[in-house]
Design an enzyme around this catalytic site. Structure first.
Site, short mmCIF file in Angstrom:
data_model
loop_
_atom_site.label_atom_id
_atom_site.label_comp_id
_atom_site.label_asym_id
_atom_site.label_seq_id
_atom_site.Cartn_x
_atom_site.Cartn_y
_atom_site.Cartn_z
N HIS A 152 0.87 -1.19 0.00
CA HIS A 152 0.00 0.00 0.00
C HIS A 152 0.90 1.23 0.00
O HIS A 152 1.31 1.73 1.05
CB HIS A 152 -0.91 -0.04 1.23
CG HIS A 152 -1.93 1.07 1.29
ND1 HIS A 152 -3.10 0.99 2.00
CD2 HIS A 152 -1.95 2.31 0.73
CE1 HIS A 152 -3.79 2.11 1.88
NE2 HIS A 152 -3.09 2.94 1.11
N GLU A 202 -11.19 3.58 6.19
CA GLU A 202 -10.12 4.45 6.71
C GLU A 202 -10.82 5.57 7.49
O GLU A 202 -10.79 5.60 8.70
CB GLU A 202 -9.29 5.00 5.53
CG GLU A 202 -8.20 5.98 5.95
CD GLU A 202 -7.53 6.67 4.75
OE1 GLU A 202 -8.08 6.64 3.63
OE2 GLU A 202 -6.44 7.27 4.95
N ASP A 211 1.80 3.98 2.84
CA ASP A 211 0.76 4.81 2.21
C ASP A 211 1.37 5.94 1.36
O ASP A 211 1.45 5.80 0.14
CB ASP A 211 -0.20 5.37 3.27
CG ASP A 211 -1.58 5.69 2.72
OD1 ASP A 211 -1.84 5.38 1.55
OD2 ASP A 211 -2.41 6.23 3.48
N ASP A 212 1.73 7.04 2.02
CA ASP A 212 2.32 8.20 1.33
C ASP A 212 3.52 8.66 2.14
O ASP A 212 3.44 9.65 2.90
CB ASP A 212 1.27 9.32 1.24
CG ASP A 212 0.01 8.87 0.51
OD1 ASP A 212 0.03 8.81 -0.73
OD2 ASP A 212 -0.97 8.53 1.20
N1 HPA Z 1 -6.66 7.33 1.41
C1 HPA Z 1 -7.31 7.63 0.30
N2 HPA Z 1 -6.70 8.06 -0.78
C2 HPA Z 1 -5.39 8.18 -0.77
C3 HPA Z 1 -4.66 7.90 0.36
C4 HPA Z 1 -5.33 7.44 1.51
O1 HPA Z 1 -4.75 7.15 2.57
N3 HPA Z 1 -3.37 8.14 0.04
C5 HPA Z 1 -3.33 8.56 -1.23
N4 HPA Z 1 -4.56 8.59 -1.72
ZN ZN Z 2 -3.67 4.82 0.49
#
Ligand code: HPA
Ligand code: ZN
Length: 337
Positions: free
Chosen positions: A17, A200, A278-279
């Site tokens: 992810h 989330e 994630d990012d």
């Molecule tokens: N959630 C939803 N969209 C996203 C995320 C996330 O954590 N990171 C990058 N796009």
């Molecule tokens: Zn994500």
């Protein structure tokens, strides 16, 4: 014997992810802006980093969507991809499944070919030179219409052979999985693997919808599934994996801090949980930062961290033979240390 955190850092692992656009570090942003003659709305790398203070998912997405404005040429996408893998190599990532969101680029009039040519050339070089395998997952933006998703699917057709799966990302509240039922049905027909962000910020019900309406085989985040005991039991039984991103969840205020994160409870409840970044550039942590952060805050044991790494291979899109090979190497690692 080395301490457990050193062993966690050294163990082979997969990351499942990770948004390519979310790995754009502030330094590379400024370098690409200079190379492309793009004026940055921030005075310095430090000023840009200071802006990474989020209150919720949308406050992050606003910066994340604006951040890609420096990506204009295939080489920019190459450099972005290479930079992630060079960093992932330090964390002993041996396989990564990356999210790429073409709609964020075509909306800026960047041709699909620019995006895919740069990314795919980098993935080939990464496998050859760094020995890290990868899969690409094309994510649809859930704030866009389903028709826009269909246009993205059609426009990306020349690269479908290189795209392993499709996913759903972006603003979750107000955009339930159901909105993309027809699009995911079409993706099923075309043989794509399917995942979706769910649970989330959105409710446990969205996780159920992603499973039952979209037919996904993996849930991205999914932490709010815990609010529905029947769903937790279902996930434990079916072993549908959750790609959990603990530092992301803290930065976007899903949990107050890592000590209050539910990843250990979900893991101990028998779910196929994995830990991911994630990012990483926006949230300030790569996969080992997430694993080690959780290990310390939640007092994870050697067996917990072994299981998280094992799950990362089990939950991947690799072949059964490749999964078995990676798990053997993971087992060898833990018996040798
Ligand atoms: N959630 C939803 N969209 C996203 C995320 C996330 O954590 N990171 C990058 N796009
Ligand atoms: Zn994500």
């Amino acid at each position: 014997m080395a301490d457990l955190d050193t062993l966690v850092a050294g163990m082979p692992k997969a990351e499942l992810h990770m948004h390519l656009e979310g790995s754009l570090e502030a330094e590379l942003t400024f370098a690409l802006a200079a190379r492309n003659g793009v004026t940055m709305p921030y005075a310095s790398v430090e000023a840009l980093r200071r802006a990474y203070a989020f209150t919720n998912l949308q406050s992050f997405l606003d910066l994340y969507y604006a951040g890609v404005n420096v990506l204009l040429q295939p080489q920019d996408f190459y450099d972005l991809t290479w930079a992630y893998f060079a960093r992932a190599k330090q964390d002993n990532v041996v396989h990564a499944e990356l999210f790429l969101g073409p709609q964020g680029h075509t909306a800026r009039n960047i041709p699909m070919a620019t995006v895919f040519d740069g990314v795919l050339r980098a993935l080939d070089d990464v496998e050859q030179k760094l020995g890290i395998t990868s899969r690409l997952i094309m994510v649809f933006q859930r704030h866009q219409t389903e028709d826009d998703g269909f246009r993205c699917l059609e426009a990306s057709a020349p690269w479908h052979k290189r795209i392993a799966g499709v996913g759903l990302g972006g603003a979750e509240i107000g955009h339930p999985p159901q909105k993309f039922a027809r699009l995911f049905a079409e993706c099923t027909k075309r043989g794509f693997r399917k995942v979706a962000h769910a649970g989330e910020e959105g409710p446990a019900e969205f996780v159920v919808e992603a499973l039952d309406v979209l037919g996904v085989e993996r849930i991205d985040h999914g932490v709010r599934a815990e609010e529905d005991p029947a769903l937790v039991a279902r996930l434990a039984k079916s072993l549908v994996p959750l790609t959990v991103c603990p530092i992301s969840n803290v930065k976007l205020k899903v949990f107050p801090d890592l000590a209050h994160h539910n990843v250990k409870r979900l893991l101990r409840a028998g779910l196929c949980v994995t830990i991911n970044s994630d990012d990483p550039s926006y949230f300030g942590g790569y996969v080992n930062d997430n694993l080690i952060g959780c290990r310390r805050a939640l007092d994870l044991t050697r067996d917990d961290v072994y299981r998280l790494a094992r799950n990362s291979f089990v939950a991947s899109f690799l072949s059964d033979a490749d999964k078995a090979r990676h798990i053997r190497q993971l087992d060898d690692y833990w018996t040798s240390v």
